[in-house]
Design a protein around this motif. Structure first.
Motif, short mmCIF file in Angstrom:
data_model
loop_
_atom_site.label_atom_id
_atom_site.label_comp_id
_atom_site.label_asym_id
_atom_site.label_seq_id
_atom_site.Cartn_x
_atom_site.Cartn_y
_atom_site.Cartn_z
N GLN A 199 0.82 -1.21 0.00
CA GLN A 199 0.00 0.00 0.00
C GLN A 199 0.86 1.26 0.00
O GLN A 199 0.43 2.30 -0.51
CB GLN A 199 -0.93 -0.01 1.22
N CYS A 200 2.06 1.20 0.57
CA CYS A 200 2.90 2.39 0.64
C CYS A 200 3.35 2.85 -0.75
O CYS A 200 3.46 4.06 -1.00
CB CYS A 200 4.11 2.14 1.52
N GLU A 201 3.61 1.91 -1.63
CA GLU A 201 3.95 2.28 -3.00
C GLU A 201 2.71 2.56 -3.83
O GLU A 201 2.68 3.47 -4.66
CB GLU A 201 4.77 1.19 -3.68
N ALA A 202 1.65 1.79 -3.59
CA ALA A 202 0.47 1.87 -4.45
C ALA A 202 -0.34 3.14 -4.24
O ALA A 202 -0.97 3.64 -5.17
CB ALA A 202 -0.41 0.64 -4.22
N ILE A 225 -1.95 5.75 5.40
CA ILE A 225 -2.81 5.36 4.29
C ILE A 225 -4.25 5.40 4.78
O ILE A 225 -4.63 4.66 5.69
CB ILE A 225 -2.47 3.96 3.75
N PHE A 226 -5.06 6.26 4.17
CA PHE A 226 -6.41 6.52 4.66
C PHE A 226 -7.48 5.62 4.03
O PHE A 226 -8.66 5.84 4.23
CB PHE A 226 -6.79 7.98 4.41
N ALA A 227 -7.08 4.67 3.23
CA ALA A 227 -8.03 3.73 2.64
C ALA A 227 -7.66 2.32 3.06
O ALA A 227 -6.48 2.00 3.21
CB ALA A 227 -8.03 3.85 1.11
N ARG A 228 -8.66 1.49 3.24
CA ARG A 228 -8.39 0.10 3.61
C ARG A 228 -7.79 -0.64 2.41
O ARG A 228 -8.20 -0.44 1.27
CB ARG A 228 -9.68 -0.59 4.04
N GLY A 229 -6.82 -1.49 2.70
CA GLY A 229 -6.25 -2.35 1.68
C GLY A 229 -7.07 -3.61 1.54
O GLY A 229 -8.13 -3.78 2.16
N PRO A 230 -6.60 -4.55 0.73
CA PRO A 230 -7.32 -5.81 0.56
C PRO A 230 -7.35 -6.61 1.87
O PRO A 230 -6.46 -6.49 2.71
CB PRO A 230 -6.48 -6.55 -0.50
N VAL A 231 -8.39 -7.40 2.00
CA VAL A 231 -8.47 -8.31 3.14
C VAL A 231 -7.31 -9.30 3.06
O VAL A 231 -6.99 -9.81 1.98
CB VAL A 231 -9.82 -9.06 3.14
N ARG A 232 -6.65 -9.56 4.18
CA ARG A 232 -5.51 -10.47 4.20
C ARG A 232 -5.53 -11.28 5.50
O ARG A 232 -6.00 -10.80 6.54
CB ARG A 232 -4.20 -9.71 4.03
N PRO A 233 -5.01 -12.50 5.49
CA PRO A 233 -5.12 -13.37 6.66
C PRO A 233 -4.32 -12.90 7.86
O PRO A 233 -4.65 -13.27 9.00
CB PRO A 233 -4.60 -14.73 6.15
N GLY A 284 -11.87 -0.65 0.95
CA GLY A 284 -13.10 -1.22 1.48
C GLY A 284 -13.95 -0.16 2.13
O GLY A 284 -13.47 0.66 2.88
N ALA A 285 -15.24 -0.21 1.87
CA ALA A 285 -16.14 0.79 2.43
C ALA A 285 -16.80 0.31 3.71
O ALA A 285 -17.53 1.05 4.34
CB ALA A 285 -17.22 1.15 1.41
N ALA A 286 -16.57 -0.93 4.09
CA ALA A 286 -17.24 -1.45 5.27
C ALA A 286 -16.65 -0.87 6.53
O ALA A 286 -15.49 -0.54 6.61
CB ALA A 286 -17.12 -2.96 5.30
N PRO A 296 -7.13 -3.97 6.18
CA PRO A 296 -6.51 -3.08 7.15
C PRO A 296 -6.11 -1.74 6.54
O PRO A 296 -5.99 -1.59 5.33
CB PRO A 296 -5.26 -3.87 7.55
N TYR A 297 -5.92 -0.77 7.40
CA TYR A 297 -5.21 0.45 7.04
C TYR A 297 -3.72 0.19 7.14
O TYR A 297 -3.27 -0.83 7.68
CB TYR A 297 -5.59 1.60 7.97
N SER A 298 -2.93 1.13 6.65
CA SER A 298 -1.48 1.01 6.76
C SER A 298 -0.88 2.34 7.19
O SER A 298 -1.46 3.41 6.97
CB SER A 298 -0.86 0.61 5.41
#
Length: 639
Positions: A199-202, A225-233, A284-286, A296-298
Motif C-alpha cells: 500500500q505504501c507504493e500503491a 494510508i487513509f483507505a483500507r487495503g485488501p483483506v488479508r489473513p 473497502g467501504a465497510a 486493514p489500514y497502513s
C-alpha cells in the motif's frame, strides 16, 4: 459509483464549512460499537448543527446534487478521505455570525498584554515553499485546503511536505551557496516508497510528516494510508481502549529489504487544479460492526541511511485496524513515537474518541533490520502529541516518552479546562505485554477556553470578507519539544486560547521533568499583546534554553500571515520578552474556513541555535495559499 450516487440522493446538506474537497460529517446517533471516521478531523453532526446558524436541509435528486456540486467545484472523488460516507457537505458554508470570544475567570492573570521590548529574533533567511507560485524541477502542483505543513532541516538540505507532496531545498553551508533553491519536487510523497510494493507504493496520501533525527543524522518520513487495503489473513484484529499494547503486523514480507535511493521522477507538466493534487482514496467501504470483510489500514515509514535526503531509505509498512489520521512523529532514543487518531467524531454512545499512542522500533530501523510497531488506544481524550527531542542531549536511559493533550472534550461541549493532560509511555521491545502508558496526570495550569470553541470554527476575521478562519483551538500543537540542558529536562508546549480582549492568544507552557519522572509546571503565559489573533503555534527551545514560538497572526484589518516571538532563558517567567518578528504578512483573504492544520518549527542540527519555521499566507490576488519558510536565531545563542 451507484452506491455513492445513492448516498448523494439521500444526503442531508449541512451548513458546515469543509475543505476544498469533500468534508464528511457522520450522524451523532449510531449503534454502540460502530463508528464512522473522517480524515478531516471533523465535528459530530450534533456539534455542527449547534455551531452554524444557517442550515440548509433538503432531500435532492442524484442529478440535482451532482449538477450543483459540479457547478460549484466543491468536490472530487480524489478528495474523499473517509472510508464510509454518511453525509456530504459543501466546501463553503453560509457565513456564520461573529463568535462570542470570552475568557474564563483566572485566565487573564497569565496574559501578556504588552509586546516584548528586547531586540527581536534575527530573521536570517526566508523563501517560499510548496504552494501557490511554487515551481520546482518536477513542475508545479495544486494543493488542497487546508495545508498539512511539515518541515525538517538537515546539515545541507531542507525537506518540506504539504498534504500529499514533498520538496527538497538547498541550505546554505558546506554544500550549497544559497538557501531555498528547489532541488526536488513537487513529487508525490510515496515516491520514497517506489519499488517497495504494498500500500505504501500503491497509494499516495496526505498528512505525511517529515522529521530529521538529529541524534542519528537520519531523515524520517511517515505517511498514513487513509483507505483500507485488501483483506488479508495476517491483518490485525479489533483494537480496544485500555492499557494493552497491540503489535502491528508488518505489511510486507521480509521488510525492509535493501535500502533504495530516493526515486527521481521526470519533470511533470503543471497540475491544473487543487483537485488533481490528491490521490484516489479507494478501499473497502465497510465499517466495524458491518458484515462485509474489511481490509486493514497502513502506516508507512521511510528512514534514510544517512544525512543526504537523496540517498537510500529503508522502508516499512505496518497494518492498523483503525484509521491512522493526523500522525505526529517524535524522536526519542528508544523509538519513533507517532500519535494518530481514529477521527474525532463519536465512536459510540460511551466512547467519544479513539487516539492511538504508537511507537516503532527506531534502533532496528536505523540498522535496516526487521522492526516492530506497538500501539495503545486511549479513549475520550483530545489529540495526543509526543515530546520530540531538540538537540543531542538525551533523556536518562529508559526514560518514558511524555505525551500531552489539552484538557476538556470538544465533542461533549467541554471547551474549558484548568489543566493539561500528561501521559508517560514506556515501551518494551522484548515483551509487548510490559509496554504501558501511565496517566493522564492532570497538570494544573491557568484556566483557558479553546479559541472559538476549538476546531472547525468560524473564528479569525479577515478584512474585506465575512469569511472567518478555523482556529484548531482544541489541540496541543506540534511539536511539544523536549530539551535537556545539564540535569534540567524541559518540555515546551503550545495551544490557542480565547483572550480577555476578545481575540486569540498563544498559551505556552514550560514543564519540567524531575529525576523520578514527575512532570510539573515550571512557567506559563498567554501571548496576547493586543486585540488581534495569534493562533496555531509551534515552539522550539535552543541549546541555551531560550524559547521561541512561531504562529499565525491575523484579525481584521490584518490578512493572516506568520510571526515569531521568544524569550531568553534568564528572563522573568511567563513572558515572551523579545519583540515580534514578522516572517510574512498576508496579502489576501482566504475564501475557505479551513486555515492550515498546523505550523511547524525545526531545529538546525549544525548549530543547535537556528530555528526554522513554516506557515501559510496568501499572496495578493491569489485564491489559494503559499507557504513561507524562515530561519531565526535568538540573541545570545551561538555567540
Amino acid at each position: 459509483m451507484s452506491r455513492l450516487l445513492a448516498r448523494f440522493a439521500t444526503a442531508v446538506v449541512l451548513g458546515v464549512a469543509g475543505t476544498a474537497g469533500v468534508d464528511v460529517r457522520p450522524p451523532l446517533s449510531r449503534a454502540p460499537g460502530t463508528h464512522v471516521v473522517t480524515g478531516n478531523r471533523g465535528l459530530t453532526a450534533g456539534v455542527a448543527w449547534r455551531r452554524h446558524a444557517s442550515i440548509l436541509i433538503g432531500v435532492v435528486s442524484v442529478v440535482a446534487v451532482c449538477s450543483w456540486l459540479a457547478a460549484q467545484s466543491v468536490f472530487t472523488l480524489t478528495e474523499i478521505r473517509a472510508e464510509h460516507i454518511a453525509t456530504f457537505v459543501p466546501s463553503q458554508s453560509p457565513r456564520a455570525a461573529a463568535p462570542t470570544i470570552a475568557a474564563p475567570s483566572g485566565s487573564a492573570a497569565v496574559e501578556q498584554t504588552t509586546p516584548g521590548t528586547k531586540p527581536a529574533a534575527t530573521l536570517l533567511t526566508s523563501f517560499d515553499g510548496l504552494g501557490a507560485g511554487f515551481t520546482g524541477p518536477q513542475g508545479t502542483v495544486g494543493l488542497r485546503n487546508p495545508s498539512d505543513n511539515s518541515l525538517a532541516v538537515g546539515p545541507n538540505h531542507i525537506v518540506q511536505t504539504v498534504n500529499s507532496r514533498m520538496a527538497i531545498f538547498t541550505k546554505q553551508g558546506k554544500q550549497f551557496g544559497t538557501t531555498g533553491r528547489a532541488l526536488y519536487g513537487p513529487v508525490p510523497t510515496n515516491n520514497v516508497f517506489k519499488g517497495f510494493g504494498g500500500q505504501c507504493e500503491a497509494r499516495n496520501n496526505g498528512d505525511a510528516v517529515v522529521r530529521y533525527d538529529q541524534i542519528a543524522d537520519r531523515w524520517l518520513i511517515v505517511m498514513p494510508i487513509f483507505a483500507r487495503g485488501p483483506v488479508r489473513p495476517d491483518q490485525p484484529g479489533l483494537w480496544k481502549g485500555g492499557n494493552a499494547a497491540y503489535v502491528s503486523p508488518p505489511g510486507r514480507l521480509g521488510q525492509p529489504g535493501p535500502a533504495a535511493p530516493l526515486s527521481q521522477p521526470s519533470p511533470a507538466p503543471a497540475e491544473a487544479s487543487p483537485q488533481s493534487a490528491q490521490p484516489t482514496r479507494a478501499g473497502g467501504a465497510a465499517q466495524r460492526g458491518e458484515d462485509a470483510p474489511q481490509g486493514p489500514y497502513s502506516i508507512c515509514y521511510a528512514v534514510s541511511t544517512g544525512p543526504d535526503p537523496f540517498g537510500a531509505y529503508y522502508r516499512y509498512e505496518f497494518l492498523r485496524p483503525l484509521f491512522p489520521d493526523y500522525p505526529r512523529p517524535a524522536i526519542w532514543p528508544d523509538g519513533y513515537y507517532v500519535a494518530t487518531s481514529t477521527g474525532d467524531n463519536r465512536i459510540s454512545e460511551k466512547i467519544a474518541t479513539e487516539k492511538h499512542a504508537c511507537v516503532v522500533e527506531r534502533a532496528k530501523m536505523l540498522a535496516g533490520e526487521p522492526a516492530s510497531e506497538q500501539c495503545l488506544v486511549i479513549e475520550n481524550v483530545n489529540f495526543l502529541n509526543n515530546a520530540d527531542i531538540d538537540g543531542k542531549s538525551l533523556p536518562p536511559a529508559g526514560a518514558p516518552n511524555v505525551i500531552m493533550a489539552a484538557g476538556g472534550t470538544q465533542l461533549e461541549n467541554v471547551f474549558e479546562a484548568d489543566s493539561v493532560d500528561v501521559w508517560q509511555l514506556h515501551v518494551d521491545w522484548k515483551r509487548s505485554a510490559n509496554t504501558h502508558v501511565t496517566g493522564p496526570q492532570k497538570v494544573r495550569v491557568a484556566p483557558y477556553h479553546y479559541l472559538c470553541d476549538g476546531q472547525l470554527s468560524n473564528c479569525v476575521p479577515q478584512p474585506g470578507t465575512d469569511r472567518r478562519l478555523d482556529s484548531q483551538g482544541d489541540k496541543i500543537m506540534a511539536r511539544p519539544v523536549y530539551r535537556r540542558i545539564g540535569d534540567q529536562e524541559s518540555v515546551v508546549a503550545v495551544h490557542s486560547v480565547n483572550t480577555a480582549a476578545g481575540g486569540g492568544g498563544v498559551r505556552w507552557y514550560e514543564l519540567r521533568v524531575d529525576r523520578q519522572r514527575n512532570v510539573t509546571l515550571h512557567q506559563q503565559g498567554t501571548y496576547a499583546p493586543d486585540r488581534f489573533f495569534r493562533w496555531m503555534a509551534s515552539p522550539a527551545m535552543d541549546r541555551a534554553g531560550n524559547i521561541a514560538i512561531g504562529y499565525s497572526f491575523g484579525g481584521a484589518p490584518n490578512f493572516a500571515g506568520q510571526r515569531f516571538a521568544g524569550r531568553l532563558a534568564g528572563d522573568p517567567p511567563g513572558v515572551l520578552t523579545l519583540r515580534e518578528t514578522v516572517l510574512v504578512e498576508g496579502e489576501s483573504a482566504q475564501d475557505a474556513m479551513r486555515w492550515e492544520d498546523y505550523t511547524q518549527t525545526a531545529m538546525d542540527p549544525n548549530d543547535d541555535c537556528t530555528i526554522w519555521y513554516v506557515g501559510d499566507y496568501l499572496k495578493k490576488g491569489v485564491g489559494t495559499y503559499s507557504t513561507k519558510i524562515g530561519a531565526f536565531r535568538l540573541p545570545g545563542c551561538g555567540t
